[in-house]
Enzyme design. Sequence first.
Site, PDB file in Angstrom:
ATOM      1  N   LYS A 195       0.859  -1.183   0.000  1.00 38.66           N
ATOM      2  CA  LYS A 195       0.000   0.000   0.000  1.00 38.66           C
ATOM      3  C   LYS A 195       0.896   1.234   0.000  1.00 38.66           C
ATOM      4  O   LYS A 195       1.726   1.417   0.888  1.00 38.66           O
ATOM      5  CB  LYS A 195      -0.897  -0.013   1.232  1.00 38.66           C
ATOM      6  CG  LYS A 195      -1.745   1.242   1.354  1.00 38.66           C
ATOM      7  CD  LYS A 195      -2.741   1.136   2.474  1.00 38.66           C
ATOM      8  CE  LYS A 195      -3.513   2.439   2.607  1.00 38.66           C
ATOM      9  NZ  LYS A 195      -4.516   2.373   3.672  1.00 38.66           N
ATOM     10  N   LYS A 248      -2.210  -1.543  -3.821  1.00 36.42           N
ATOM     11  CA  LYS A 248      -3.075  -0.370  -3.740  1.00 36.42           C
ATOM     12  C   LYS A 248      -2.251   0.896  -3.819  1.00 36.42           C
ATOM     13  O   LYS A 248      -1.262   0.991  -3.102  1.00 36.42           O
ATOM     14  CB  LYS A 248      -3.827  -0.432  -2.410  1.00 36.42           C
ATOM     15  CG  LYS A 248      -4.726   0.743  -2.146  1.00 36.42           C
ATOM     16  CD  LYS A 248      -5.249   0.681  -0.737  1.00 36.42           C
ATOM     17  CE  LYS A 248      -5.944   1.982  -0.431  1.00 36.42           C
ATOM     18  NZ  LYS A 248      -6.345   2.096   0.924  1.00 36.42           N
TER      19      LYS A 248
END
Length: 324
Positions: A195, A248
Site C-alpha cells: 500500500k 493499492k
Amino acid sequence: MSFPIVRPRRLRRTEALRRLVRETHLSRDDLVLPLFAVEGHGVREAVTSMPGVFRHSVDALVDEGKRVRDLGIPAVILFGIPAEKDARGSGADAGDGIIQRAVAAMKQAEPDLCVMTDVCLCEYTDHGHCGILEGDEVLNDPSLERLAASAVSHARAGADVVAPSDMMDGRVGAIRAALDGASFEHIPILSYAAKYASAYYGPFRDAAESTPATGDRRGYQMDPANAREALREMQLDLEEGADALMVKPALPYLDVLATARAEFDVPLAAYHVSGEYAMIHAAAERGWIDGDRAMDEALVSIRRAGADFILTYAAKEVAARLAP
Ligand code: PBG
Ligand code: ZN
C-alpha cells in the site's frame, strides 16, 4: 514469417472474432464493492467527490446489500465512520461499534454475501493516523494490539474476511495470532501488503473523515518510487500468514501487480481507489471521455496485469453492464 503473410488485423475484424481471441475477461465474480457505514437511521448521504457513492446508516446498508446481491457481486468491504473519535481509536474494536453493527446486520440480511472489513485505526482516531501516535511518531508495536483487537471484534460480528490496511510491521502475524486465539482460525486475512503513500486517496479521506490532522502517512505507507520493496512486503506478509495479498492503488502500480503475479501463487487483489474512480467520473462529466468505456478499460487492465479480484467503487455500475 511476417507481413504481408502475417496480418494480426484478420482476427480483429468482427466482434465475434474478437470475443474468441480475447485473453482477459472481467466478470461480476471479480468485484468487491467498498461501502461506508455511518451512524443514524435512513441515511444515504452522497459523497460529492465520488458520484454514485454514498455513506449509509446500518439500516440503509442492509438495502444496499440486497442490491449488491441482485447485481451478482460476491463481496463488499466495509469501512466504519464512528460518531466519536479518540486517541486510541476506541471505536475500532467496540463490540457495539458502527462497523461491528454494520457487519452483523448485513450478514443477517444477506448470509451468502461475503462481507470483508477494512482493519485500520485512522477512521477511529481523533488524530487520523493509522496507529497509536506519540508526538509526531506513529508507534508500531503498540498499534498491533489495537489492530488485532479490531480484527477479532470484526470476526466476532460475523466478518468473512479481515483486511488490514494500516501498514504497520508485523500486523498480519499479530492479527493471525489473535484470531486463532479467539477460535477464528477459519477467517482469512487479505493483507493490503503493498500500500503506497498515494495522492489518490483524497476522496476516500473526505468520505471516511480520516485525513491525518498533522503530518502524512509516509512514515508507514510505501514510497511510490519503490517496487522491489513491495515484493518484500508481500513475502513478509505471506510468512506471517496472509491468505491473499493486495496492491493499492491499482493503475499507477500495474508493474507491481504484474511482478507479484509472476512471483506468488496466492490470490491477488487490487484496490482501484477513490481518486482513480473520481478522475474517470470527473472527466466523463465534462464530456472529455466516455466514462463507461474508461471504467471498463481500467478494470480489465487491472485484471490483465494479474489481479484476481478488484475492490472498486464502480462495482455496481460495471456489474449492471455485464451480462449475467
Ligand atoms: C485506511 C484506508 C484508506 C483507504 C483504504 N483504507 C485511506 C488511507 O490510507 O489514507 C483508501 C481507499 C481509497 O482511496 O479508495 N487506511
Ligand atoms: Zn488507516
